[in-house]
Scaffold this motif. Structure first.
Motif, PDB file in Angstrom:
ATOM      1  N   GLY A   1       0.790  -1.230   0.000  1.00 42.83           N
ATOM      2  CA  GLY A   1       0.000   0.000   0.000  1.00 42.83           C
ATOM      3  C   GLY A   1       0.816   1.270   0.000  1.00 42.83           C
ATOM      4  O   GLY A   1       0.320   2.339  -0.353  1.00 42.83           O
ATOM      5  N   ALA A   2       2.096   1.198   0.433  1.00 41.00           N
ATOM      6  CA  ALA A   2       2.927   2.408   0.513  1.00 41.00           C
ATOM      7  C   ALA A   2       4.391   2.044   0.333  1.00 41.00           C
ATOM      8  O   ALA A   2       4.849   0.988   0.768  1.00 41.00           O
ATOM      9  N   VAL A   3       5.140   2.938  -0.320  1.00 44.20           N
ATOM     10  CA  VAL A   3       6.587   2.806  -0.485  1.00 44.20           C
ATOM     11  C   VAL A   3       7.231   3.989   0.238  1.00 44.20           C
ATOM     12  O   VAL A   3       6.885   5.143  -0.027  1.00 44.20           O
ATOM     13  N   ILE A   4       8.157   3.686   1.148  1.00 48.44           N
ATOM     14  CA  ILE A   4       8.754   4.731   1.990  1.00 48.44           C
ATOM     15  C   ILE A   4      10.242   4.831   1.696  1.00 48.44           C
ATOM     16  O   ILE A   4      10.969   3.828   1.767  1.00 48.44           O
ATOM     17  N   PHE A   5      10.702   6.037   1.378  1.00 53.99           N
ATOM     18  CA  PHE A   5      12.110   6.289   1.077  1.00 53.99           C
ATOM     19  C   PHE A   5      12.807   6.850   2.314  1.00 53.99           C
ATOM     20  O   PHE A   5      12.239   7.648   3.055  1.00 53.99           O
ATOM     21  N   ASP A   6      14.081   6.438   2.501  1.00 55.42           N
ATOM     22  CA  ASP A   6      14.817   6.833   3.704  1.00 55.42           C
ATOM     23  C   ASP A   6      15.237   8.302   3.672  1.00 55.42           C
ATOM     24  O   ASP A   6      15.423   8.917   4.705  1.00 55.42           O
ATOM     25  N   ASP A   7      15.402   8.867   2.484  1.00 52.42           N
ATOM     26  CA  ASP A   7      15.827  10.266   2.366  1.00 52.42           C
ATOM     27  C   ASP A   7      14.669  11.122   1.850  1.00 52.42           C
ATOM     28  O   ASP A   7      13.701  10.607   1.289  1.00 52.42           O
ATOM     29  N   GLU A   8      14.801  12.428   2.054  1.00 59.17           N
ATOM     30  CA  GLU A   8      13.730  13.329   1.630  1.00 59.17           C
ATOM     31  C   GLU A   8      13.681  13.419   0.106  1.00 59.17           C
ATOM     32  O   GLU A   8      14.695  13.638  -0.553  1.00 59.17           O
ATOM     33  N   LEU A   9      12.484  13.236  -0.448  1.00 60.19           N
ATOM     34  CA  LEU A   9      12.277  13.320  -1.890  1.00 60.19           C
ATOM     35  C   LEU A   9      11.892  14.737  -2.283  1.00 60.19           C
ATOM     36  O   LEU A   9      11.194  15.425  -1.538  1.00 60.19           O
ATOM     37  N   SER A  10      12.321  15.139  -3.470  1.00 63.19           N
ATOM     38  CA  SER A  10      11.857  16.423  -3.998  1.00 63.19           C
ATOM     39  C   SER A  10      10.429  16.245  -4.510  1.00 63.19           C
ATOM     40  O   SER A  10      10.001  15.123  -4.807  1.00 63.19           O
ATOM     41  N   PRO A  11       9.663  17.332  -4.644  1.00 60.14           N
ATOM     42  CA  PRO A  11       8.297  17.212  -5.170  1.00 60.14           C
ATOM     43  C   PRO A  11       8.236  16.522  -6.536  1.00 60.14           C
ATOM     44  O   PRO A  11       7.330  15.734  -6.798  1.00 60.14           O
ATOM     45  N   VAL A  12       9.234  16.803  -7.394  1.00 60.89           N
ATOM     46  CA  VAL A  12       9.267  16.194  -8.736  1.00 60.89           C
ATOM     47  C   VAL A  12       9.482  14.686  -8.630  1.00 60.89           C
ATOM     48  O   VAL A  12       8.806  13.883  -9.288  1.00 60.89           O
ATOM     49  N   GLN A  13      10.459  14.274  -7.779  1.00 60.21           N
ATOM     50  CA  GLN A  13      10.731  12.849  -7.600  1.00 60.21           C
ATOM     51  C   GLN A  13       9.502  12.116  -7.071  1.00 60.21           C
ATOM     52  O   GLN A  13       9.131  11.053  -7.566  1.00 60.21           O
ATOM     53  N   GLN A  14       8.842  12.718  -6.076  1.00 57.16           N
ATOM     54  CA  GLN A  14       7.673  12.081  -5.477  1.00 57.16           C
ATOM     55  C   GLN A  14       6.551  11.902  -6.511  1.00 57.16           C
ATOM     56  O   GLN A  14       5.917  10.851  -6.586  1.00 57.16           O
ATOM     57  N   ARG A  15       6.351  12.920  -7.332  1.00 59.07           N
ATOM     58  CA  ARG A  15       5.292  12.877  -8.340  1.00 59.07           C
ATOM     59  C   ARG A  15       5.593  11.815  -9.409  1.00 59.07           C
ATOM     60  O   ARG A  15       4.721  11.033  -9.795  1.00 59.07           O
TER      61      ARG A  15
END
Length: 407
Positions: free
Chosen positions: A80-94
């Motif tokens: 249901g969810a994928v969690i990244f250890d580092d902060e994503l930029s808005p572009v990367q997240q989208r």
């Protein structure tokens, strides 16, 4: 009959990257911590993905091949969810959301979600809401999939205001309102702190889940909420404590964590005023954790950011009952001996020995070695009290032998 409640955990996947600054051993610690954060937020980790990169991909954080691998795993395992250890930029997240078609979170979003769950008072909820809006503002693009224009018809033709612009304006207005509300609450809390008189103030600080609230309950005989999860305490709790017959104020503060989101540091600076105004800091450390020295460095960094690096500090090494050094066999001539093989006595003889008696080893849960802890705190609080009220030097002579050691 009592209804039996079953708790369902959301199936999640963790993603991290190996870089020069973040080698394999360090990444494993961060991923373990991220898994504990996920569990605290109500998730169940069913898979981990790691990729070695020189620099994160600006479009999808990890490479296209790894994204396809994650996509296949997500589809086959009902994630249901994928969690990244580092902060994503808005572009990367989208971009990642478009490809994986599930919820995408980074460490910052996960911590904000836990804070939102844990916030109980109006003050904590306001601080968390402010941090959430500041995090959300640059990520609003892509959330809207319906009509671009807000209105149409006679007299409404022209550029107009797009839906996303309307939403950004609403969020900015809300941020401005929350900041005003926090200023008002800060004034009220400042008045409360001023009404506490001239009592010596002691603050518990430390990494999250090191046992600060448990120690608070033992010393002050109160019932502060304590749980073996990250960020169990968000609201600062202040209690009056009496050692012997020497009174002082003890406050339990929010725990720190590595890679702490900047939005949270900013919005919780007002909560950390208790730390700023404290006369003495009790820096609680979980000595049973393999990376406790990194935790100390992280806490010290945040303390320096809020201007508290030079405060008088007592190091309290907690959870000695759980400490187990790695065993090195006598005939093992290959494995180098490191600090992970140190016994408790050997740790005492390291840099901790140079702290002038301001390092104590306890177990708050099992109440081990609390007498030494009380003596150390009594001695330091008494020094501050005597400096503040020099004519009251002999106010508490009958407890001098019980709580201080001879020089």
């Amino acid at each position: 009959m009592l209804e039996i409640k079953t708790m369902s955990y959301e199936r999640t996947v963790l993603v991290g990257v190996l870089t020069r600054e973040q080698p394999e051993e360090k990444l494993k610690e961060y991923m373990d911590e991220l898994e504990f954060l996920t569990y605290t937020a109500g998730g169940e980790v069913v898979g981990r993905f790691v990729q070695r990169v020189d620099t994160p991909n600006p479009k999808t954080f990890v490479g296209s091949g790894k994204i396809e691998e994650i996509e296949e795993f997500v589809r086959e395992n009902d994630v249901g969810a994928v969690i990244f250890d580092d902060e994503l930029s808005p572009v990367q997240q989208r971009n990642i959301e478009k490809q994986l078609r599930v919820k995408i979170l980074d460490r910052t979003g996960l911590i904000l979600d836990i804070f939102a769950q844990r916030a109980t008072t109006s003050y904590a909820r306001t601080q968390v809401e402010l941090a959430q809006y500041e995090y959300l503002l640059p990520r609003l693009t892509g959330l809207w999939t319906h009509l671009e224009r807000q209105r149409g018809g006679i007299g409404m033709r022209g550029p107009g205001e797009t839906e996303i612009e309307t939403d950004r304006r609403i969020v900015r207005d809300r941020i401005s309102l929350l900041k005003k509300k926090l200023k008002q609450i800060d004034k009220q809390m400042e008045t409360q702190r001023g009404n506490r008189g001239a009592l010596v103030r002691v603050a518990l600080v430390g990494y999250t889940n090191v046992g600060k609230s448990t120690l608070m309950n033992v010393i002050s005989k109160s019932e502060v909420f304590a749980e073996n999860k990250l960020f169990a305490t968000l609201d600062t709790t202040v209690r009056k404590v009496v050692l012997g017959n020497l009174p002082f104020l003890l406050s339990d503060t929010v725990g720190f964590i590595r890679k702490l989101p900047t939005q949270l540091v900013e919005s919780f600076k007002s909560t950390l005023d208790e730390v700023r105004e404290a006369d003495l800091l009790l820096h609680v450390v979980d000595i049973s954790h393999p990376s406790f020295e990194d935790h100390i460095a992280s806490v010290n960094q945040i303390l320096s950011e809020i201007g508290c690096a030079d405060k008088q500090t007592v190091m309290v090494f907690n959870k000695i009952d759980l400490y187990e050094p790695d065993v090195l066999e006598e005939d093992d001539l290959i494995t180098p001996r490191t600090t992970r093989h140190y016994s408790m006595d050997e740790w005492r003889k390291t840099w901790m020995h140079k702290m002038g008696g301001n390092a104590v080893f306890i177990s708050a849960l099992n109440k081990e070695n609390l007498d030494e802890f009380r003596k150390t705190v009594y001695r330091e609080v008494r020094k501050i009290h005597i400096n503040r009220f020099p004519y009251n030097n002999f106010l508490y002579p009958e407890n001098l032998d019980a709580y201080t050691e001879e020089e």
